[in-house]
Design a protein around this motif. Structure first.
Motif, mmCIF file in Angstrom:
data_model
loop_
_atom_site.group_PDB
_atom_site.id
_atom_site.type_symbol
_atom_site.label_atom_id
_atom_site.label_comp_id
_atom_site.label_asym_id
_atom_site.label_seq_id
_atom_site.Cartn_x
_atom_site.Cartn_y
_atom_site.Cartn_z
ATOM 1 N N ILE A 176 0.821 -0.850 0.041
ATOM 2 C CA ILE A 176 -0.250 -0.328 0.115
ATOM 3 C C ILE A 176 0.560 1.278 -0.385
ATOM 4 O O ILE A 176 0.407 2.084 -0.792
ATOM 5 C CB ILE A 176 -0.725 -0.047 1.275
ATOM 6 N N TRP A 177 1.536 1.139 0.819
ATOM 7 C CA TRP A 177 2.734 2.678 0.824
ATOM 8 C C TRP A 177 3.535 2.497 -0.596
ATOM 9 O O TRP A 177 3.760 3.718 -0.793
ATOM 10 C CB TRP A 177 3.891 2.072 2.406
ATOM 11 N N GLN A 178 4.209 1.932 -0.919
ATOM 12 C CA GLN A 178 4.707 1.597 -2.001
ATOM 13 C C GLN A 178 3.844 2.209 -3.252
ATOM 14 O O GLN A 178 4.717 3.256 -4.487
ATOM 15 C CB GLN A 178 5.053 -0.012 -2.791
ATOM 16 N N LYS A 179 2.936 2.163 -3.354
ATOM 17 C CA LYS A 179 1.677 2.581 -4.665
ATOM 18 C C LYS A 179 1.428 3.821 -3.815
ATOM 19 O O LYS A 179 1.397 4.650 -4.965
ATOM 20 C CB LYS A 179 0.310 1.305 -3.877
ATOM 21 N N THR A 180 1.281 4.137 -2.751
ATOM 22 C CA THR A 180 1.343 5.350 -2.616
ATOM 23 C C THR A 180 2.151 6.505 -2.955
ATOM 24 O O THR A 180 2.299 7.521 -3.375
ATOM 25 C CB THR A 180 0.825 5.620 -1.189
ATOM 26 N N LEU A 181 3.833 6.202 -2.585
ATOM 27 C CA LEU A 181 5.485 6.992 -3.420
ATOM 28 C C LEU A 181 4.675 7.013 -4.534
ATOM 29 O O LEU A 181 5.307 7.699 -5.499
ATOM 30 C CB LEU A 181 5.969 5.835 -2.681
ATOM 31 N N GLU A 182 4.039 5.865 -5.174
ATOM 32 C CA GLU A 182 4.272 6.117 -6.564
ATOM 33 C C GLU A 182 3.200 6.923 -7.348
ATOM 34 O O GLU A 182 3.540 8.118 -8.211
ATOM 35 C CB GLU A 182 4.213 4.671 -7.470
ATOM 36 N N GLN A 183 2.199 7.110 -6.529
ATOM 37 C CA GLN A 183 1.100 8.366 -6.728
ATOM 38 C C GLN A 183 1.984 9.322 -6.832
ATOM 39 O O GLN A 183 1.429 10.565 -7.109
ATOM 40 C CB GLN A 183 0.344 7.494 -6.080
ATOM 41 N N GLN A 184 3.193 9.533 -5.614
ATOM 42 C CA GLN A 184 3.154 11.117 -5.533
ATOM 43 C C GLN A 184 4.608 11.616 -6.175
ATOM 44 O O GLN A 184 5.153 12.344 -5.900
ATOM 45 C CB GLN A 184 3.158 10.826 -3.751
ATOM 46 N N GLY A 185 5.454 10.017 -7.316
ATOM 47 C CA GLY A 185 5.811 10.535 -7.814
ATOM 48 C C GLY A 185 7.742 10.205 -7.471
ATOM 49 O O GLY A 185 8.430 10.291 -8.142
ATOM 50 N N PHE A 186 7.442 9.522 -5.994
ATOM 51 C CA PHE A 186 8.437 9.057 -5.572
ATOM 52 C C PHE A 186 8.904 7.526 -6.584
ATOM 53 O O PHE A 186 8.146 6.699 -6.435
ATOM 54 C CB PHE A 186 8.258 8.678 -4.148
ATOM 55 N N SER A 187 9.764 6.967 -7.296
ATOM 56 C CA SER A 187 10.289 6.166 -7.906
ATOM 57 C C SER A 187 11.997 6.310 -8.177
ATOM 58 O O SER A 187 12.697 7.194 -8.850
ATOM 59 C CB SER A 187 10.092 6.064 -9.152
ATOM 60 N N PHE A 188 12.529 5.713 -7.028
ATOM 61 C CA PHE A 188 14.477 5.330 -7.437
ATOM 62 C C PHE A 188 15.131 4.225 -7.601
ATOM 63 O O PHE A 188 15.673 3.822 -6.819
ATOM 64 C CB PHE A 188 14.758 6.210 -6.300
ATOM 65 N N GLU A 189 14.302 3.499 -8.337
ATOM 66 C CA GLU A 189 14.376 2.300 -8.778
ATOM 67 C C GLU A 189 15.774 2.380 -9.495
ATOM 68 O O GLU A 189 16.723 1.612 -9.344
ATOM 69 C CB GLU A 189 13.900 1.088 -10.029
ATOM 70 N N THR A 190 15.933 2.749 -10.127
ATOM 71 C CA THR A 190 17.434 3.609 -10.865
ATOM 72 C C THR A 190 17.748 4.959 -10.319
ATOM 73 O O THR A 190 17.300 5.546 -10.828
ATOM 74 C CB THR A 190 17.197 3.312 -11.900
#
Length: 761
Positions: free
Chosen positions: A708-722
């Motif tokens: 749930i938290w990961q989806k929330t972060l992705e919706q907020q534009g947070f992604s640092f997989e690379t």
């Protein structure tokens, strides 16, 4: 006999430990993410700050920034400089083995590090009598602080209140001109450390230095008040001779968890290792981490490595080599304040741990400071201003919760409330947490038992049954005018609503205090205290009566043994009256104020049984206007109810080892509702003590929350997989042979110049 959990013993780490090999061969071990100062230099500062927010705060994993040793001034960040500048300064040195402190001069301690290191070898390191002297929690030299402040990004540094120029990584790409200013020249942007909002005299000094040698360590713990931890190694021995003595390269091994695993870590520590992570007195052996049901992040810290520690992430540190010298500090942010108020402080209250950070006061003073900035922002479309608004709204919600908890009953407002101007120095005599506004004080306990201070107890402790032996007849004290606090609420609320007049939802999200009070749906902590003051009897300190605790020892013993005790107890309590009832679980008669009555049936439960068997705290019962007992909820686990086929007996989800707070709390303190020294192990064993099942349940909950938290972060534009920052390969230190000097079997003596009776202890 009482039920006890076996406690795992302390086991030192070998000087020849190959941490690289350990990580490679252990499935749940992984080196923490590392980036370099040079990589940070290549990107805007905002991007680095965003990575820190995502990696450390939101994801809850450690981050290491290496390479600062190339930028630190070696003329001051060295053992030679420290010994020359502060050689005669007296410090408290912790003898980890004996758990005592000794006074050393800085010079004597630093000169002795090679000797202390040489006495711990691969052959004798398991000897628990080896001397381990750790110079910890000492004030950071001002010269070091000034230099570090210039090199580190401001958002990461101690007591930062606004973005400002610096000389470290990404300083060339820090666009300070884009941040608007007030008419007084103050930048309108969030502070890096909200402790800076407090007046200077109220701030907690936590910029500290740590100097250790081979075999010194810090037990597993979480950072105080869920704050963000920062630790940079500024100097260490490098293997070259110093002052004619050989040295061993200095490093520190960190074993860390991540924030989301804290329930699993806590349960594992108690149910498997037999220790409480909140007590902070146990260094877990390596094999305990290797078989742990959670991921362990590993760092071998070397000179120039800055480690960022996530909030509520358990970690422990082992120092290696002749010398390690580190500077550490903590920061408070909006995110950590939420964790502190909702989770860290309740845990600290249970074990009576000092609350040095004054979290509720930080909320109040930060709102006051931010409101002044935002009134001059004039709805500017600027990223820093938008972030300030976001933080302000979250802080406002925390403030609303604080005020609601301190609200008196509308039916019975208190008229005789003493005023004591807020100076931030009032702490609970029992739990030692800082008290923001309202509390209870006993007028009859001054000068009793050799104590000169009044007995002040916070509302949360009083609800739990903690107080002085007077039990009742305490008086109310407040440190702010209630009108002042509610006026601030309405003023800050109007500021939020006016920030976007087109957003009709703001008025619903941020209601007036009267409306918020009506929406609470439960009694406030202050209202519970009012009711309990009326219910609980007064024990005159001038004519003390024995405080008889008739609570059942429901955490131990077998049914047959307990039934005999019950029959014997019942015979001595034939004088039953309307003031007494029998607990449905333990079957002991008790006075009504020590029992929780069900609103739906005629059953009563003692608070000890509720706490240990059903994990229900006294406050959870008292705050409800209509409380249903476990029997009415079809969850009762007593012997009689378990025979009812419609019943689904409640099985405790968490191990409670019990806390003996008598050595910490004010000696005038008593527990009247729950004996928190007792564990719930008897109840766990009653259900088979399924440690694996409890941990699995925690793991499943953590995984679901993470999705749930990961989806929330992705919706907020947070992604640092690379990540845009380089992540170099991790390498452990070489297998350095420990040096041994013969003829030094005796313990290191205390500095001869400090041998007077008044200094040694």
């Amino acid at each position: 006999m009482p039920a006890h959990r076996t406690r795992l013993a302390f086991e030192p780490l070998s000087p020849e430990l190959d941490i690289q090999q350990v990580v490679e061969s252990t499935p749940n071990f992984e080196f923490a993410m590392k980036i370099t100062c040079d990589a940070v230099d290549d990107f805007p500062l905002e991007q680095f700050e965003r990575l820190v927010l995502y990696q450390v705060v939101l994801t809850g994993r450690p981050l290491v920034v290496e390479g600062f040793h190339k930028r630190l001034d070696k003329n001051i960040f060295s053992e030679k400089w420290l010994r020359g500048k502060y050689s005669s300064k007296v410090e408290e040195v912790c003898d980890l083995g004996k758990k005592v402190s000794k006074r050393f001069t800085m010079g004597h301690y630093l000169r002795s590090l090679h000797l202390l290191t040489s006495k711990i070898t691969a052959d004798n390191y398991t000897n628990k009598d080896r001397q381990r002297l750790y110079l910890k929690d000492i004030d950071c030299p001002p010269e070091w602080r000034d230099h570090l402040e210039k090199q580190l990004p401001p958002s990461l540094f101690y007591l930062n209140e606004a973005p400002k120029p610096f000389e470290g990584p990404a300083s060339g790409k820090a666009n300070l001109e884009a941040i608007p200013k007030t008419s007084q020249g103050e930048r309108i942007a969030p502070a890096g450390d909200l402790m800076s909002s407090l007046p200077a005299k109220m701030r907690a000094e936590n910029l500290m230095c740590y100097i250790g040698h081979e075999g010194t360590y810090t037990p597993a713990h979480q950072e105080m008040c869920a704050s963000l931890g920062h630790n940079i190694m500024v100097d260490a021995s490098d293997g070259t001779p110093e002052d004619g003595h050989p040295t061993v390269p200095g490093t520190s091994i960190w074993l860390m968890t991540e924030t989301r695993d804290r329930p699993i870590v806590s349960e594992y520590w108690m149910s498997v290792l037999g220790h409480d992570i909140d007590i902070e007195d146990f260094f877990a052996p390596l094999h305990a981490w290797e078989i742990a049901p959670f991921k362990t992040w590993v760092v071998e810290q070397k000179p120039g490595d800055l480690i960022l520690v996530p909030p509520l992430a358990a970690h422990q540190v082992w120092n290696r080599g002749t010398r390690t010298m580190k500077v550490a500090w903590n920061r408070t942010t909006v995110d950590t304040l939420e964790l502190a108020l909702n989770e860290a402080l309740p845990h600290a209250r249970m074990v009576c741990r000092d609350e040095q950070y004054k979290n509720k006061a930080i909320v109040f003073f930060t709102l006051d400071r931010y409101s002044k900035l935002l009134r001059q922002a004039k709805k500017l479309d600027n990223p820093s201003v938008k972030q300030l608004w976001s933080d302000f709204k979250r802080l406002f919600n925390m403030y609303k919760a604080i005020l609601l908890s301190e609200t008196f009953s509308q039916r019975k407002p208190e008229k005789n409330v003493e005023y004591h101007a807020f100076q931030s120095n009032v702490t609970c005599s029992y739990c030692r947490c800082n008290i923001f506004n309202r509390f209870l004080s006993c007028p009859g306990c001054v000068d009793l038992g050799g104590e000169d201070d009044p007995y002040d107890v916070c509302m949360d402790c009083y609800v739990m049954g903690r107080s002085c032996s007077c039990i009742s007849n305490l008086k109310w004290v407040e440190q702010f005018s209630w009108k002042q606090l509610t006026d601030r609420y309405e003023s800050w609320r109007r500021l939020i609503v006016s920030s976007d007049e087109n957003d009709k939802e703001l008025k619903l999200q941020f209601p007036t205090f009267v409306v918020a009070r009506g929406q609470a749906g439960k009694k406030s902590v202050a209202e519970i205290c009012q009711e309990q003051l009326a219910r609980r009897p007064w024990n005159d300190p001038k004519k003390p009566k024995a405080i008889i605790n008739l609570q059942s020892d429901d955490s131990e013993g077998e049914d047959d043994e307990r039934s005999k005790k019950r029959r014997k107890m019942r015979q001595s309590l034939n004088a039953k009256s309307a003031d007494m009832h029998r607990c449905h679980v333990c079957l002991h008669y008790e006075v009504n104020w020590k029992l929780a009555p069900c609103s739906n049936c005629d059953q009563h439960y003692c608070y000890g049984s509720l706490y240990r068997a059903f994990e229900i705290s006294p406050q959870e019962v008292m705050e409800k206007h209509h409380w249903l007992c476990p029997k009415c909820r079809k969850q009762c686990s007593c012997g009689a109810c378990k025979r009812d086929p419609s019943m689904k007996p409640y099985e405790p989800n968490t191990t409670v080892l019990g806390h003996d707070t008598s050595k910490v709390a004010d000696p005038r303190s008593v527990d009247t509702l729950v004996d928190f020294r007792k564990s719930n192990l008897w109840w766990l064993r009653k259900f088979g003590d399924d440690v694996h099942g409890r941990i699995q349940k925690r793991q499943k909950e953590a995984e679901e929350a993470q999705v749930i938290w990961q989806k929330t972060l992705e919706q907020q534009g947070f992604s640092f997989e690379t990540s845009p920052f380089e992540q170099p390969m991790q390498f452990g230190s070489a297998n350095d042979e420990s040096l041994q000097l013969d003829g030094y079997d005796e313990e290191l003596p205390v500095d001869p110049s400090l041998s007077s009776p008044g200094l040694n202890r």
